[in-house]
Design an enzyme around this catalytic site. Structure first.
Site, PDB file in Angstrom:
ATOM      1  N   CYS A 135       0.871  -1.320  -0.040  1.00 38.89           N
ATOM      2  CA  CYS A 135       0.067   0.057  -0.050  1.00 38.89           C
ATOM      3  C   CYS A 135       0.843   1.230   0.121  1.00 38.89           C
ATOM      4  CB  CYS A 135      -1.047  -0.002   1.110  1.00 38.89           C
ATOM      5  SG  CYS A 135       0.072   0.107   2.858  1.00 38.89           S
ATOM      6  N   CYS A 136       0.242   2.355  -0.250  1.00 37.71           N
ATOM      7  CA  CYS A 136       0.780   3.699  -0.695  1.00 37.71           C
ATOM      8  C   CYS A 136       2.046   3.464  -1.513  1.00 37.71           C
ATOM      9  CB  CYS A 136       1.338   4.042   0.901  1.00 37.71           C
ATOM     10  SG  CYS A 136       1.830   5.856   1.184  1.00 37.71           S
ATOM     11  N   ILE A 137       3.183   3.843  -1.153  1.00 38.17           N
ATOM     12  CA  ILE A 137       4.284   4.074  -1.999  1.00 38.17           C
ATOM     13  C   ILE A 137       4.932   2.605  -2.320  1.00 38.17           C
ATOM     14  CG2 ILE A 137       6.014   4.386  -0.271  1.00 38.17           C
ATOM     15  CD1 ILE A 137       5.876   6.058  -3.797  1.00 38.17           C
ATOM     16  N   PRO A 139       3.964   0.024  -3.478  1.00 39.36           N
ATOM     17  CA  PRO A 139       4.105  -0.842  -4.817  1.00 39.36           C
ATOM     18  C   PRO A 139       5.072  -0.399  -5.639  1.00 39.36           C
ATOM     19  CG  PRO A 139       1.838  -0.054  -4.262  1.00 39.36           C
ATOM     20  CD  PRO A 139       2.542   0.678  -3.346  1.00 39.36           C
ATOM     21  N   THR A 198      -3.335  -0.941  -2.937  1.00 42.58           N
ATOM     22  CA  THR A 198      -4.241   0.031  -2.643  1.00 42.58           C
ATOM     23  C   THR A 198      -3.288   1.550  -2.302  1.00 42.58           C
ATOM     24  OG1 THR A 198      -6.189   0.717  -1.469  1.00 42.58           O
ATOM     25  CG2 THR A 198      -4.181  -0.381  -0.221  1.00 42.58           C
TER      26      THR A 198
END
Length: 225
Positions: A135-137, A139, A198
């Site tokens: 999630c967030c950065i 990925p 996400t």
């Protein structure tokens, strides 16, 4: 069947480590699902230390594992001890520590180098066909290590400040990955690669929206297991 989850942390604090609200949300949702969780972090120095009261760099030196232990309430191990065969799922929350401690994305962007232990974990889970939640950065780690994967970090336009890190999507696409626009309460599931992503705090959203989006990510990554 109880899912065995490996959670990799990157320190403690949004600007130089793991985003605490994201880690907490993941742990709450995993607890509710009855999962067995083991937490890990690299035993190395942080790239930098940020004074979170003013956002400015500090001259301190801090250890990623020691700082991550704050979130884990001390129940954490060095990432070198992670055994993929003993886990069903890998999850990595966001925070600038992903781009500073788990990799040097914050400095090098698409030319970044991922911490070797982090790279090994992601590649081994992927090769074993075990699902990965990011999630967030976080990925961007998959974008760097899993060629052609599909993922989301939110929307591709800033949209009046709602998506302040929208430019990240351009770099993801430059790495040959497919970015899929999703709102903060949504996820994207790459079924081929068993990758669930996400946006979380990539979006300037209310905390409960981020909590709900992370909950959906946790559910879907556990379903894949």
């Amino acid at each position: 069947m109880v899912a065995r989850v490996a959670l990799i942390l990157a320190g403690c604090g949004v600007y130089d480590g793991t985003e605490i609200h994201e880690a907490s949300a993941i742990l709450v949702h995993l607890s509710r699902a009855g999962a067995e969780v083991n937490m890990f972090a690299p035993d190395c120095d942080q790239l930098q230390v940020i004074d979170h009261s003013n956002g400015k760099p500090s001259t301190e030196t801090r250890n990623v594992l020691a700082e991550s232990a704050r979130i884990a309430r001390g129940n954490i191990q060095s990432l070198s001890k992670l055994e993929v065969t003993q886990h069903d799922v890998l999850i990595i929350p966001g925070g600038f520590g992903v781009a500073k401690n788990l990799s040097n994305w914050a400095i090098k962007g698409k030319s970044c180098i991922v911490n070797q232990e982090v790279e090994d974990a992601i590649k081994e889970f992927h090769a074993a066909g075990k699902p990965i939640g990011l999630c967030c950065i976080a990925p961007v780690l998959a974008a760097k290590l899993i060629p052609g994967c599909e993922l989301t970090v939110g929307y591709e336009e800033v949209a009046d400040g709602r998506w302040p890190f929208a430019d990240t999507t351009k770099v993801i696409k430059e790495l040959g990955c497919q970015h899929v626009c999703k709102d903060v309460h949504e996820t994207h599931v790459d079924t081929k690669n068993k990758l669930v992503t996400t946006s979380a705090f990539m979006c300037n959203a209310e905390l409960h929206e981020i909590f709900d989006g992370i909950g959906k990510m946790v559910k879907e990554v556990l379903d894949l297991a």
